[in-house]
Design a protein around this motif. Structure first.
Motif, mmCIF file in Angstrom:
data_model
loop_
_atom_site.group_PDB
_atom_site.id
_atom_site.type_symbol
_atom_site.label_atom_id
_atom_site.label_comp_id
_atom_site.label_asym_id
_atom_site.label_seq_id
_atom_site.Cartn_x
_atom_site.Cartn_y
_atom_site.Cartn_z
ATOM 1 N N ASN A 1 0.811 -1.221 0.000
ATOM 2 C CA ASN A 1 0.000 0.000 0.000
ATOM 3 C C ASN A 1 0.843 1.270 0.000
ATOM 4 O O ASN A 1 0.335 2.370 0.229
ATOM 5 N N ASN B 1 -1.493 4.651 0.970
ATOM 6 C CA ASN B 1 -2.931 4.786 0.759
ATOM 7 C C ASN B 1 -3.650 3.574 1.318
ATOM 8 O O ASN B 1 -3.291 2.445 1.030
ATOM 9 N N ASP B 2 -4.655 3.827 2.171
ATOM 10 C CA ASP B 2 -5.457 2.753 2.732
ATOM 11 C C ASP B 2 -6.910 3.185 2.714
ATOM 12 O O ASP B 2 -7.234 4.320 2.350
ATOM 13 N N SER B 3 -7.799 2.308 3.154
ATOM 14 C CA SER B 3 -9.234 2.562 3.019
ATOM 15 C C SER B 3 -9.705 3.779 3.800
ATOM 16 O O SER B 3 -10.713 4.390 3.459
ATOM 17 N N SER B 4 -8.979 4.160 4.885
ATOM 18 C CA SER B 4 -9.449 5.257 5.734
ATOM 19 C C SER B 4 -8.751 6.590 5.462
ATOM 20 O O SER B 4 -9.010 7.575 6.140
ATOM 21 N N CYS C 1 -4.259 1.932 9.223
ATOM 22 C CA CYS C 1 -3.683 1.343 8.030
ATOM 23 C C CYS C 1 -3.005 0.036 8.418
ATOM 24 O O CYS C 1 -2.873 -0.285 9.602
#
Length: 255
Positions: free
Chosen positions: A13, A29-32, A58
């Protein structure tokens, strides 16, 4: 770019954005949310990294087989990481953490949804030779520093100290034309401070909290925030979540 950066795997990521001879910028970059890490080589085997994250959590895929000594300073925000054996460590504004990056992969949480700070890392075998070569008669032995602060497998966290704040505050606003030389001066200053610091004196390790405690505190937080019209006493929360008052208060403040 220095080999020290090439020998560290940051995870799937993390992507490189730009790279020069002595600087590398990466984006996580992560979902949150996302974050940036800006790395500079200070000496061969020594790097300084600015960390800026705006996210809730993350997954860190960081891996390396290098023998490292790493120093982290939190300027703003807060970071939660598992420190082995189901224990969690917390770094908050003004704190300094020293570790070997043994427990630096896995889930990382930012309880305030942001984190800003600096990390300084030493690849031991290279830095131990290069620092004295660049600074004749420099007295600090980084292997002795590693023994002093990393005798336990858990990170060593020093709560906010005015001297540490002084050292790092000047690193957050360095004119571009003096960065390379200024980084060297500040890294040497930090090593001298850590070498001279008496751990048995006024400095205390920040406590660790175990998974069961942390889960209860996060459940309490969820209860308190789901309906802000309701009020709860500490005694009610202590009884409902089966956690004594003192650890409830101490753990809640830290988490």
């Amino acid at each position: 770019m220095s080999e020290i950066f090439e020998q560290m795997n940051y995870g799937l990521n993390v992507q490189g954005i730009v790279e020069t001879d002595d600087c590398k910028v990466m984006r996580l970059n992560d979902s949150s949310g996302d974050g940036t890490m800006t790395l500079y080589q200070v000496f061969p085997g020594v790097f300084l990294m600015y960390n800026d994250f705006h996210m809730k959590q993350c997954v860190s895929g960081f891996q390396t087989d290098m023998d490292l000594l790493c120093i982290d300073h939190c300027r703003e925000g807060r970071i939660e990481q598992e420190a082995g054996a189901g224990a969690y460590s917390y770094l908050e504004a003004g704190d300094l953490r020293v570790d070997q990056r043994i427990h630096h992969n896995g889930k990382v949480t930012f309880p305030l949804c942001h984190y800003h700070g600096i990390s300084i890392g030493f690849q031991m075998s290279v830095a131990a030779k290069e620092i004295p070569a660049h600074m004749k008669d420099f007295s600090v032995d980084i292997y002795e520093l590693q023994k002093k602060y990393c005798s336990d497998t858990k990170p060593f966290v020093i709560p906010g100290e005015p001297a540490i704040e002084h050292i790092f505050s000047e690193l957050y606003n360095v004119p571009l034309k003096i960065k390379k030389d200024y980084f060297k001066i500040k890294v040497l200053e930090l090593l001298l401070y850590l070498d001279a610091l008496e751990l048995s004196g006024h400095t205390e390790e920040r406590p660790y909290f175990y998974k069961g405690q942390v889960e209860k505190i996060k459940a309490i937080q969820a209860l308190l925030t789901e309906d802000l019209t309701k009020n709860y006493t500490l005694e009610e929360l202590s009884e409902q979540f089966d956690i004594a008052l003192t650890p409830l208060k101490n753990c809640f403040k830290t988490v």
